[in-house]
Design a protein around this motif. Structure first.
Motif, PDB file in Angstrom:
ATOM      1  N   UNK A   1      11.095  57.071  20.990  1.00  0.00           N
ATOM      2  CA  UNK A   1      10.039  56.055  21.040  1.00  0.00           C
ATOM      3  C   UNK A   1       9.645  55.848  22.499  1.00  0.00           C
ATOM      4  N   UNK A   2       8.385  56.123  22.782  1.00  0.00           N
ATOM      5  CA  UNK A   2       7.851  55.893  24.111  1.00  0.00           C
ATOM      6  C   UNK A   2       7.241  54.510  24.191  1.00  0.00           C
ATOM      7  N   UNK A   3       7.450  53.840  25.317  1.00  0.00           N
ATOM      8  CA  UNK A   3       6.899  52.493  25.528  1.00  0.00           C
ATOM      9  C   UNK A   3       6.357  52.425  26.949  1.00  0.00           C
ATOM     10  N   UNK A   4       5.088  52.126  27.075  1.00  0.00           N
ATOM     11  CA  UNK A   4       4.483  52.108  28.397  1.00  0.00           C
ATOM     12  C   UNK A   4       3.723  50.799  28.624  1.00  0.00           C
ATOM     13  N   UNK A   5       3.608  50.438  29.891  1.00  0.00           N
ATOM     14  CA  UNK A   5       2.858  49.235  30.279  1.00  0.00           C
ATOM     15  C   UNK A   5       1.861  49.623  31.363  1.00  0.00           C
ATOM     16  N   UNK A   6       0.648  49.060  31.309  1.00  0.00           N
ATOM     17  CA  UNK A   6      -0.440  49.497  32.180  1.00  0.00           C
ATOM     18  C   UNK A   6      -1.188  48.310  32.779  1.00  0.00           C
ATOM     19  N   UNK A   7      -1.901  48.630  33.846  1.00  0.00           N
ATOM     20  CA  UNK A   7      -2.659  47.614  34.557  1.00  0.00           C
ATOM     21  C   UNK A   7      -3.960  47.265  33.847  1.00  0.00           C
ATOM     22  N   UNK A   8      -4.597  48.268  33.218  1.00  0.00           N
ATOM     23  CA  UNK A   8      -5.920  48.044  32.640  1.00  0.00           C
ATOM     24  C   UNK A   8      -5.987  48.489  31.181  1.00  0.00           C
ATOM     25  N   UNK A   9      -6.965  47.962  30.492  1.00  0.00           N
ATOM     26  CA  UNK A   9      -7.200  48.338  29.103  1.00  0.00           C
ATOM     27  C   UNK A   9      -7.538  49.816  28.989  1.00  0.00           C
ATOM     28  N   UNK A  10      -8.310  50.328  29.943  1.00  0.00           N
ATOM     29  CA  UNK A  10      -8.704  51.731  29.912  1.00  0.00           C
ATOM     30  C   UNK A  10      -7.495  52.653  30.062  1.00  0.00           C
TER      31      UNK A  10
END
Length: 512
Positions: free
Chosen positions: A169-178
């Motif tokens: 299971x990969x889980x990522x967090x990002x700065x922007x919606x894009x």
């Protein structure tokens, strides 16, 4: 047709279980709904892990590990999530066992808060990301974990649906919606290329409808394969979680504008269900068929002899053949690691752990041929006294089913790789031809029902997605919208239920 395998045409479900048993891939465990993955089956899973792990790391992801037990309160923080998984959760309520008056054992100390055996890890990982992410400079977080999960399934089938299974299971967090949207699409693409290039399973990429969406996600994307019985199998999913989990677990960061923002997160995963996909997409009435890139053993050499002097001559010839295929040094090294049961194993490719096996067991040649055929080994090579005299050998290809004589001088690593890659391509084309031949179009609801009843397979049609309409169709046909394919014709048509003009095309199918 194998004696111990029910033909597909007679009983497909039993055929599936018979193939697993004959190939010694897995067994049911004493715990209802759980399975024991045997060494042959786990070697296939390891091959899947190796190739996927490489692909993940090439896209910038790293591996970590998170706890198996999750506080029950965590699941309640995201309303849709708890609603989606509540009925499948296994719950730990006590911390130890103690003796009861009758001499047996009973649960001891109650926990202050029940702990859920992870059905998936968005909640516990969201909690940790909230501790780690403080600034936009901490983003993106690109983490994957290889783990087990538990979902208390009532109706189980080996590999396809079990209470406990293995997955990543990969889980990522990002700065922007894009960036979040791009990550979700990127990982679905990784799954699709892996399925087609490595597993030789053709898949359709698309978005799930609201009714089939992952609990708590904004968008869920999937790859769908078609099995030989005309049923669909979801082979992987990628979820755009938007800011839902970030808000529930307070994953906030100081942005470039010096304001606080919630992160945008994703999750994506595939499981040991892929082994079920391999079996159902490729295998036949003789047993397991493995794509060469997946196969732990790429070739089984069967020495044929009757007398001791014949054995000595054949053994020397086999070593000569092996030296041409893997190098003399590897043959010498293999002599020191003879496996139980007199299986001489040499590495064909140490990076992929793929091997060539020489079957010296005390068994009839026909039994050995049967053994390796049922285990899906791509190539079977036979060497007997006549072959030694002719400086040749016999090759039987599992995928194509043909047998040919080959001169010893023609043997080389490149020759063997060529055969294996040819079989890999042939297997994919065969599965793709089946998928395409069993993809039909419907222009009305009655036509949809008729196709599903007579043929099964994928049915493509114009449809306006709606949970209530989908529930009714599922009740009447047992079919669901597998996905809204990314590849749309662009042509307008009438929704098969409402008659409303729409450009949206979906794929319906009965599914596992």
């Amino acid at each position: 047709m194998a004696r111990n395998i029910k033909p597909r045409a007679e009983d497909y479900a039993q055929w599936y279980l018979d193939v697993i048993k004959a190939a010694e891939l897995a067994d049911y465990s004493p715990v209802r709904g759980c399975m024991v993955i045997r060494p042959e089956g786990y070697a296939v899973w390891e091959a899947i892990q190796r190739d996927l792990d490489r692909r993940f790391k090439e896209t910038g992801h790293v591996n970590a590990y998170f706890p198996l037990l999750i506080p029950q309160s965590f699941l309640a923080k995201e309303a849709q999530h708890v609603e989606g998984f509540a009925m499948e959760c296994a719950v730990v309520t006590h911390s130890r066992l103690e003796k009861d008056p009758g001499g047996g054992l009973r649960p001891g100390s109650p926990l202050e808060e029940p702990l859920v055996v992870r059905p998936t890890s968005e909640t516990i990982i969201g909690h940790m990301y909230a501790q780690w992410v403080q600034s936009y400079r901490d983003l993106p977080v690109l983490i994957n974990q290889w783990a087990n999960v538990m979902r208390w399934e009532m109706r189980t089938r080996l590999f396809l649906r079990t209470a406990e299974f293995l997955w990543q299971e990969g889980h990522t967090a990002h700065e922007t919606e894009q960036e979040c949207a791009e990550e979700t699409a990127r990982m679905l693409g990784v799954y699709a290329s892996f399925a087609e290039e490595f597993l030789a399973v053709p898949v359709v990429q698309g978005e799930k409808t609201e009714a089939e969406r992952f609990p708590g996600a904004v968008h869920t994307y999937a790859i769908e394969g078609l099995m030989q019985d005309g049923k669909a199998l979801q082979c992987g999913t990628s979820h755009d979680l938007g800011q839902n989990f970030a808000k529930a677990f307070e994953i906030q960061f100081l942005g470039r504008d010096q304001q606080q923002h919630f992160a945008w997160t994703t999750s994506w995963g595939v499981s040991t269900r892929l082994i079920g996909a391999l079996i159902m997409a490729h295998s036949d009435d003789a047993g397991l068929v493995l794509p060469p890139r997946v196969a732990p053993v790429v070739a089984a050499i069967i020495p044929i002899f009757k007398k001791d002097e014949e054995r000595a001559a054949v053994a020397a010839y086999v070593d000569e053949l092996l030296a041409k295929l893997v190098g003399a040094d590897e043959v010498v090294a293999a002599k020191t690691r003879m496996a139980a049961g007199d299986l001489q194993q040499v590495f064909f490719d140490k990076h992929t752990h793929q091997r060539i096996v020489v079957d010296w067991r005390d068994a009839r040649p026909g039994d050995k041929q049967y053994h390796w055929e049922q285990r899906g080994v791509p190539l079977r090579i036979e060497c007997g006294p006549r072959d030694v005299e002719k400086r040749a050998f016999v090759v039987k290809r599992r995928v194509e089913g043909d047998k040919s004589f080959v001169d010893l001088d023609a043997a080389s690593p490149e020759w063997l790789r060529g055969l294996l890659e040819g079989s890999q391509a042939a297997l994919f084309e065969r599965a793709k031809a089946f998928r395409d031949a069993n993809t039909r179009t419907a222009s009305s609801y009655d036509e949809l029902k008729a196709i599903l009843a007579e043929h099964g397979g994928f049915v493509r049609c114009h449809f306006v997605p709606d949970p209530e309409r989908e529930a009714k169709i599922k009740e009447e046909t047992k079919a669901t919208v597998r996905c809204i394919p990314f590849e749309q014709s662009g042509r307008s048509g009438k929704c098969i239920v409402t008659g409303v003009e729409t450009e949206t095309e979906v794929i319906f199918a009965q599914a596992y």
